[in-house]
Design an enzyme around this catalytic site. Structure first.
Site, PDB file in Angstrom:
ATOM      1  CB  SER A 100       6.031  -2.940  -1.617  1.00 22.69           C
ATOM      2  OG  SER A 100       6.889  -3.369  -0.649  1.00 22.69           O
ATOM      3  CG  ASP A 239      10.655  -2.794   0.833  1.00 25.43           C
ATOM      4  OD1 ASP A 239      11.158  -1.785   1.318  1.00 25.43           O
ATOM      5  OD2 ASP A 239       9.453  -2.926   0.906  1.00 25.43           O
ATOM      6  CG  ASP A 241       7.718   0.873  -0.561  1.00 25.52           C
ATOM      7  OD1 ASP A 241       8.464  -0.219  -0.407  1.00 25.52           O
ATOM      8  OD2 ASP A 241       6.722   1.054  -0.085  1.00 25.52           O
ATOM      9  CG  ASP A 243       7.407  -0.215   3.095  1.00 29.82           C
ATOM     10  OD1 ASP A 243       8.327  -1.118   2.671  1.00 29.82           O
ATOM     11  OD2 ASP A 243       6.126   0.138   3.153  1.00 29.82           O
TER      12      ASP A 243
END
Length: 447
Positions: A100, A239, A241, A243
Site C-alpha cells: 500500500s 496511494d 495500490d 485503494d
C-alpha cells in the site's frame, strides 16, 4: 493472528515477509480451494509496482500451480481491481501483492474471498498453521498440476467497469492525477481520458523503487502545487495500490477522507440514495466533520480504525457509504472495498450534478486542527493497557474541557502507537498531546 494483520501479511521484503511465506501461501490456497473441493482452483493475482512484487508473484504462482490451481495473472493493477475481478470472473479467490502506502522496501500479501471481501479469518488461521508446519498439503502431479494464464483482459474489464459506472462526461474538465508511481499508473489515465477529461498526470513512471516516494496521497503537497500552477479544476492523489484517494480543490486545498464523505454523503442523501441517511466513518474522524454531518441532517456510526471494520458495519447494517480520513472510501452499492479511482469518479459526479466547485461543496465543514504523532514503542499492548497512559489521556481531555479529544491507538502493522489530539486551535492540541507523549517516554523503542 500471527502473520496476517488488519491489512494482510506485511513486512520488509525477504525479512518480515519472505519468498518462502509467499510460496506456502500459494501452496495452501491452491490446495484449499482446489483438491479439497474436488476441482481445480482458479485464483487471480495482482501486484503493485515495487521491486519485490515480481519476486513474490513468482513465488505465489509456483505455490499455486504446485498445489493444482490455475493462476491467472492480472499483473500491475489496483487492489480493488482484484476484488472486482474475483467476482466478475467467478474466481475462487484473489491475491494482491502490495504494501500500500509503505516504502518500496516493504511488501505484503492480501487475500480476498470469492465474494471480493477480505479473506475470512478462519481460513487465514489455517494458512498460518501451514506456514508454521502444523499441517501438510500434498503436491499435485501429472495432469493435476496447475497452469498460469496471462489475464490482461481482467484488468481491461476492470477499467471498463470504472468507465461504465459514470453516466456523465468530463468534457471541459481539467483534472490532475498523482499516481504515486504505483498501481494507478496503468489504470487511472485511460479512465479519465475515456470520459473526455483534459487529464494531467504526475508520478506515473514506476521503476520499482519510487512507489510512494515524495508523491501520492501520503505526500499531497506535490499535487497541491501542480493543481494551482496549471490552473486545474481538481486533483486526485492515490496511494501505492490505489485503494485510497485524497482530493485537492481548485485552490490547492486538501480534501481528505472526512471531507470526501461529507461531499458524497450529502449529495447522495439529497437524492435519496444514502442508505438510512447514514455515513460510516471511523473514530479518527474530525470533530468538525461530525458536526457538519449533524447540521446537514445526516446520521453517522463510528467504527474502529481500519477499512475492514468500516465495511463490516456497512454490511451488517445495510449502509452504503463509509470510509477513513486517510481517503479509503467505500461505496457499498458499487464495490466491495475502497477504490481510489472510483472515489475520484464519484466526486466528479457530484461536481457535475451540482455544478459547483469542490471548494464550495466543502465550505460547510469547519475542521478542527488535529495533530497526529507516531511513537515507536517496545510493547504496544503494555502501552494500551497501561494505567499511567489511561490517566494521562484523562488528564489531557480534562485540560481540553470538552472542546476536543485525545485518542491513542496501536498500529495494526507497525510497532507504533498513534497519538491524535484535536482541539479548536493548534496550541491546545500541542499542550494536550504533550501530556500523553510525556507519559509514553518510558515505552519508547530504543533506536
Amino acid at each position: 493472528m500471527k502473520y496476517f494483520g488488519t491489512d494482510g501479511f506485511r513486512g520488509r521484503a525477504n525479512e518480515g515477509l519472505n519468498v518462502d511465506h509467499a510460496f506456502k501461501i500459494g501452496r495452501f490456497v491452491g490446495w484449499y480451494y482446489g483438491a479439497r473441493r474436488g476441482k481445480k482452483a482458479r485464483v487471480i493475482i495482482g501486484k503493485d509496482t515495487r521491486l519485490s512484487s515480481y519476486m513474490f508473484e513468482s513465488a505465489l504462482v509456483s505455490g499455486l500451480v504446485a498445489s493444482g490451481a490455475d493462476a491467472y495473472m492480472l499483473h500491475v493493477i489496483p487492489t480493488p481491481g482484484v476484488s472486482y475481478e474475483v467476482v466478475d470472473g467467478g474466481f475462487d479467490c484473489g491475491v494482491m501483492i502490495t504494501a500500500s502506502h509503505n516504502p518500496y522496501t516493504d511488501n505484503g500479501i492480501k487475500l480476498v474471498n470469492h465474494e471480493g471481501y477480505k479473506m475470512d479469518e478462519d481460513v487465514l488461521e489455517l494458512i498460518e498453521d501451514y506456514i508454521d508446519g502444523k499441517s501438510e498439503v500434498p503436491l499435485a502431479t501429472g495432469e493435476n498440476i496447475g497452469c498460469t494464464v496471462d489475464y490482461m483482459q481482467g484488468r481491461n474489464r476492470y477499467i471498463a467497469s470504472l468507465i461504465s459506472s459514470c453516466g456523465f462526461s468530463l468534457q471541459g474538465m481539467k483534472i490532475g492525477l498523482d499516481c504515486a508511481n504505483g498501481s494507478a499508473s496503468s489504470v487511472a489515465r485511460p479512465v479519465f481520458d475515456a470520459l473526455g477529461a483534459e487529464t494531467h498526470v504526475i508520478n506515473n513512471a514506476p521503476n520499482g523503487y519510487n512507489i510512494n516516494v515524495a508523491c501520492g496521497s501520503t505526500h499531497i503537497e506535490g499535487l497541491q502545487r501542480f493543481v494551482v500552477e496549471n490552473g486545474l479544476d481538481i486533483g486526485f492523489a492515490y496511494d501505492g495500490d490505489a485503494d485510497r484517494c485524497l482530493a485537492v480543490d481548485e485552490r490547492g486545498h486538501l480534501v481528505d477522507g472526512d471531507l470526501i464523505l461529507y461531499v458524497c454523503g450529502t449529495y447522495l442523501n439529497k437524492y435519496g440514495r444514502l442508505a438510512k441517511s447514514t455515513v460510516v466513518p471511523t473514530v479518527m474522524g474530525n470533530f468538525g466533520f461530525f458536526r457538519a454531518l449533524e447540521a446537514a441532517g445526516l446520521n453517522y456510526e463510528k467504527t474502529d480504525v481500519g477499512d475492514k471494520y468500516v465495511y463490516a458495519c456497512m454490511r451488517e447494517n445495510g449502509y452504503n457509504l463509509g470510509g477513513e480520513q486517510s481517503g479509503h472510501i467505500i461505496f457499498g452499492d458499487l464495490a466491495k472495498t475502497g477504490d481510489g479511482i472510483l472515489t475520484s469518479l464519484r466526486i466528479m459526479e457530484v461536481l457535475r450534478a451540482e455544478r459547483e466547485k469542490l471548494s464550495e461543496l466543502t465550505r460547510p465543514v469547519k475542521l478542527y486542527p488535529q495533530q497526529l504523532v507516531n511513537v515507536r514503542v517496545s510493547d504496544k499492548d503494555a502501552v494500551m493497557n497501561g494505567e499511567d497512559i489511561k490517566a494521562a489521556i484523562a488528564q489531557a481531555e480534562e485540560y481540553l474541557e470538552g472542546n476536543g479529544r485525545v485518542f491513542v491507538r496501536a498500529s495494526g502493522t507497525e510497532p507504533l502507537v498513534r497519538v491524535l489530539t484535536e482541539a479548536p486551535d493548534e496550541k491546545l492540541c500541542t499542550k494536550a498531546g504533550a501530556i500523553v507523549l510525556t507519559a509514553l517516554e518510558k515505552y519508547k523503542l530504543d533506536e
